[in-house]
Design an enzyme around this catalytic site. Sequence first.
Site, mmCIF file in Angstrom:
data_model
loop_
_atom_site.group_PDB
_atom_site.id
_atom_site.type_symbol
_atom_site.label_atom_id
_atom_site.label_comp_id
_atom_site.label_asym_id
_atom_site.label_seq_id
_atom_site.Cartn_x
_atom_site.Cartn_y
_atom_site.Cartn_z
ATOM 1 C CG ASN A 165 -3.978 -50.617 -12.191
ATOM 2 O OD1 ASN A 165 -5.121 -50.684 -12.630
ATOM 3 N ND2 ASN A 165 -2.912 -50.777 -12.980
ATOM 4 C CE LYS B 138 -8.439 -58.511 -9.951
ATOM 5 N NZ LYS B 138 -7.572 -57.376 -9.588
ATOM 6 C CE1 TYR C 289 -8.069 -60.657 -12.843
ATOM 7 C CE2 TYR C 289 -10.384 -61.094 -13.309
ATOM 8 C CZ TYR C 289 -9.327 -60.204 -13.212
ATOM 9 O OH TYR C 289 -9.523 -58.876 -13.475
ATOM 10 C CG ASP D 174 4.887 -51.769 -14.047
ATOM 11 O OD1 ASP D 174 5.393 -52.883 -14.298
ATOM 12 O OD2 ASP D 174 3.780 -51.413 -14.465
ATOM 13 C CB VAL E 237 -11.212 -52.316 -19.658
ATOM 14 C CG1 VAL E 237 -10.544 -51.031 -20.137
ATOM 15 C CG2 VAL E 237 -12.258 -52.010 -18.584
ATOM 16 C CG ASP F 287 7.773 -58.803 -6.621
ATOM 17 O OD1 ASP F 287 6.533 -58.989 -6.635
ATOM 18 O OD2 ASP F 287 8.594 -59.735 -6.515
ATOM 19 C CB VAL F 288 2.462 -55.965 -5.913
ATOM 20 C CG1 VAL F 288 2.470 -54.653 -6.689
ATOM 21 C CG2 VAL F 288 2.027 -57.135 -6.782
ATOM 22 C CB THR G 98 -6.099 -52.940 -21.397
ATOM 23 O OG1 THR G 98 -6.434 -54.068 -20.575
ATOM 24 C CG2 THR G 98 -6.887 -51.716 -20.952
#
Length: 259
Positions: A87, A157, A153, A37, A186, A60-61, A188
Amino acid sequence: MGRFDHHTVLVTGATGGQGASHIRAYHAEGADVVIADIAEDRARALAAELGDRALAVHLDVTDEDSWNAAVTATEDRFGPLSVLVNNAGVQNPAALVESTDRRVWERILGINLTGTFLGIKAAAPSLRRNGGGVIVNIASTSGVGGTAMYAPYVASKWAVRGLTKTAALELGRDRIRVNTIHPGVVATPFITRPAAGSDAPISDFYSAEPFAIPRLGEPADITRALLFLTSDDASFATGSEFVIDGGLLLGPALKHEAA
């Protein structure tokens, strides 16, 4: 004996609502878990909670060097990877296409799409050294349909779907399976709190009342599907898309009194 004894699992965005659920479940099933993360303090706190079979790494992705360092740290501690869960993801502030700043577009695609690409690239050699494994890319129902006001977004995806299928073809003979999970809405903070620069969370654009299963999803709903998909029980599944959305994409359900 756990399903993931002697397996090493790396999850990105691992301290968020879904990510932490995945990490805890893999750990409970016997895996060595890597909590990757950008929020290193939260990752370390979760690792301390779980104990010796947990490693926190700063990731850092969007940075290839950061990915390579995370995989090296994983192998130094636990050996080669068995499972990668891409994720980590972010949503854009709600805006029409014509009102979306290019910098927002580039940031969302950088994290959601380029981050997934770099993850596959960095993890594949480690998975080969393991003799095979599984990659799951967390996409979205927005990658199967469309969502107004969320063009960056949605685009990211949809692109993850194509990337997943290509990777599945390239890696299949190395005994590496690659699939996507497409969560619906979801409960969250990712969904229920406004994105930066926005007044409304994405959950405001949905009501669960028309769903065939009339509730928002819970992180555990996605985690259970993920555990199945990365286990030997799903050994014949690759390049596939698993939609976990309570029926959101089906359209409105027939009300009980009208059935």
